[in-house]
Scaffold this active site. Structure first.
Site, PDB file in Angstrom:
ATOM      1  N   TRP A  21       0.780  -1.171   0.263  1.00 39.88           N
ATOM      2  CA  TRP A  21       0.057   0.002   0.057  1.00 39.88           C
ATOM      3  C   TRP A  21       0.998   1.197  -0.101  1.00 39.88           C
ATOM      4  O   TRP A  21       0.662   2.066  -0.912  1.00 39.88           O
ATOM      5  CB  TRP A  21      -1.086   0.010   1.219  1.00 39.88           C
ATOM      6  CG  TRP A  21      -1.533   1.172   1.602  1.00 39.88           C
ATOM      7  CD1 TRP A  21      -1.865   2.024   0.702  1.00 39.88           C
ATOM      8  CD2 TRP A  21      -1.797   1.657   2.921  1.00 39.88           C
ATOM      9  NE1 TRP A  21      -2.814   3.248   1.495  1.00 39.88           N
ATOM     10  CE2 TRP A  21      -2.531   2.984   2.668  1.00 39.88           C
ATOM     11  CE3 TRP A  21      -1.568   1.232   4.177  1.00 39.88           C
ATOM     12  CZ2 TRP A  21      -3.009   3.642   3.851  1.00 39.88           C
ATOM     13  CZ3 TRP A  21      -2.227   1.954   5.045  1.00 39.88           C
ATOM     14  CH2 TRP A  21      -2.863   3.180   4.950  1.00 39.88           C
ATOM     15  N   TYR A  54      -3.382   2.270  -5.244  1.00 39.76           N
ATOM     16  CA  TYR A  54      -2.005   2.216  -4.800  1.00 39.76           C
ATOM     17  C   TYR A  54      -0.933   3.083  -5.745  1.00 39.76           C
ATOM     18  O   TYR A  54      -0.660   2.265  -6.764  1.00 39.76           O
ATOM     19  CB  TYR A  54      -1.651   1.018  -4.206  1.00 39.76           C
ATOM     20  CG  TYR A  54      -2.166   0.526  -3.029  1.00 39.76           C
ATOM     21  CD1 TYR A  54      -3.392   0.956  -2.277  1.00 39.76           C
ATOM     22  CD2 TYR A  54      -1.977  -0.842  -2.708  1.00 39.76           C
ATOM     23  CE1 TYR A  54      -3.872   0.669  -1.490  1.00 39.76           C
ATOM     24  CE2 TYR A  54      -3.026  -1.484  -1.561  1.00 39.76           C
ATOM     25  CZ  TYR A  54      -3.870  -0.883  -0.923  1.00 39.76           C
ATOM     26  OH  TYR A  54      -4.495  -1.423  -0.015  1.00 39.76           O
ATOM     27  N   GLU A 294      11.572 -10.021   9.639  1.00 39.64           N
ATOM     28  CA  GLU A 294      11.408  -9.739  11.197  1.00 39.64           C
ATOM     29  C   GLU A 294       9.842 -10.083  11.501  1.00 39.64           C
ATOM     30  O   GLU A 294       9.490 -10.889  12.422  1.00 39.64           O
ATOM     31  CB  GLU A 294      11.515  -8.364  11.725  1.00 39.64           C
ATOM     32  CG  GLU A 294      11.153  -7.956  13.218  1.00 39.64           C
ATOM     33  CD  GLU A 294      11.224  -6.462  13.615  1.00 39.64           C
ATOM     34  OE1 GLU A 294      10.769  -6.441  14.530  1.00 39.64           O
ATOM     35  OE2 GLU A 294      11.809  -5.749  12.838  1.00 39.64           O
TER      36      GLU A 294
END
Length: 336
Positions: A21, A54, A294
């Site tokens: 996005w 987007y 992560e």
């Protein structure tokens, strides 16, 4: 990576889904965006979410280029339709048959595929008969241009009406894409119960609350350079509701919980939304590949009930729970 069924369908998606996005085509260079997509694939993410609006269609183009050469059958590609793109003419927005039928072809061209796995109504359109919208989606599915249909930020009543029409027309409306995080729980009282009843799953966006739940924003301290809170292209507007000391102080109280689970704060935030059994996937974005690695570590994590309670106690009354906030997402006027 764990995988979950999308709604009552047979489709499985990666419970960590990569979304582009606020990054692809705008905030990060295309080569970095491609590196992030490669990192997602390496981590076991098979599901990628975008929208035609987007970066005014550029995000779809970047994602299509990044996925080029991958086995199409091994991917689940999602996009959305509603908001204006292109020159923003009078029919370049909404969920009319004209806009849907033209938009799906543009999205497929930019994504370099002959179908998407999920085509989503990016908002509810109060200015087009729902019957017209759902008939257009039915025709998109029958033409083989989309396997399933979903929505984004629809109320419980809007979902019920949409699912009923979809069933009458012979296709599956299987998903809802709302904002959801420890700090933003407006779907819990109405949208989630209705979705369970209807066989609809949530694909939630902003599980880290625009980065606030990463803990990097400290009360009384300067904003980190280059962070979303300093981004004048739109990121700062999205995050400003959380840039209050009372919110940031509460978020810092989550640090011991994350440490007890041997998670980063961002991982804790993603793992938290996945504890909700109506959530099929948490959408993550990234401006660098390390962020993907992560966040993926949150897949498969179980947060014990006592720690879920501690999270609620730590955040207290800064959590937004008002179910009426979903209805506020329905546009009140045409964009064109």
């Amino acid at each position: 990576m764990d995988y979950r069924h999308l709604g009552s369908s047979g489709l499985k998606i990666s419970e960590i889904t990569y979304g582009n996005w606020l990054t692809h085509g705008s905030q990060v260079e295309n080569d970095v965006a491609t590196q992030c997509v490669r990192a997602a694939l390496e981590a076991g993410i098979t599901t990628f979410d975008t929208a035609d609006v987007y970066a005014n269609t550029q995000a779809e183009t970047v994602l299509g280029d990044a996925l080029k050469g991958e086995r199409r059958e091994s991917l689940e590609i999602f996009t959305k339709v509603y908001f204006p793109t292109g020159p923003k003419g009078p029919n370049d927005t909404g969920l009319s048959r004209k806009h849907i039928m033209e938009s799906i072809d543009g999205s497929l061209r930019r994504l370099q595929t002959d179908h998407v796995d999920l085509y989503q109504a990016h908002r509810y359109d109060s200015f087009t008969p729902l019957e017209e919208t759902m008939q257009a989606f039915a025709d998109v599915v029958r033409a083989g241009k989309a396997h399933y249909i979903g929505v984004s930020e629809w109320t419980a009543d809007q979902l019920r009406a949409g699912v009923e029409l979809a069933r009458d027309l012979g296709f599956q409306l299987v998903s809802s894409q709302p904002q959801y995080s420890m700090l933003w729980r407006v779907i819990e009282d109405e949208v989630v119960p209705a979705s369970r009843e209807l066989g609809v799953s949530q694909i939630v966006w902003s599980p880290i609350a625009q980065g606030v739940l990463s803990g990097k924003y400290k009360p009384g301290q300067e904003l980190p350079a280059g962070s979303r809170a300093t981004d004048e292209k739109g990121g700062a507007d999205m995050i400003k509701r959380y840039m209050r000391d009372d919110v940031l102080e509460r978020v810092q109280q989550l640090v011991p919980v994350a440490q007890e689970l041997d998670l980063t704060m961002a991982q804790l935030a993603v793992a938290w939304v996945l504890q909700n059994d109506n959530v099929a996937a948490a959408l993550i974005g990234a401006s660098r590949p390390e962020q993907v690695h992560e966040n993926v570590a949150a897949s498969g994590v179980t947060i014990p009930a006592e720690l879920m309670t501690r999270i609620d106690e730590a955040l207290g009354d800064v959590v937004e729970r008002d179910a009426a906030k979903t209805a506020e997402q329905t546009p009140k006027e045409r964009f064109c």
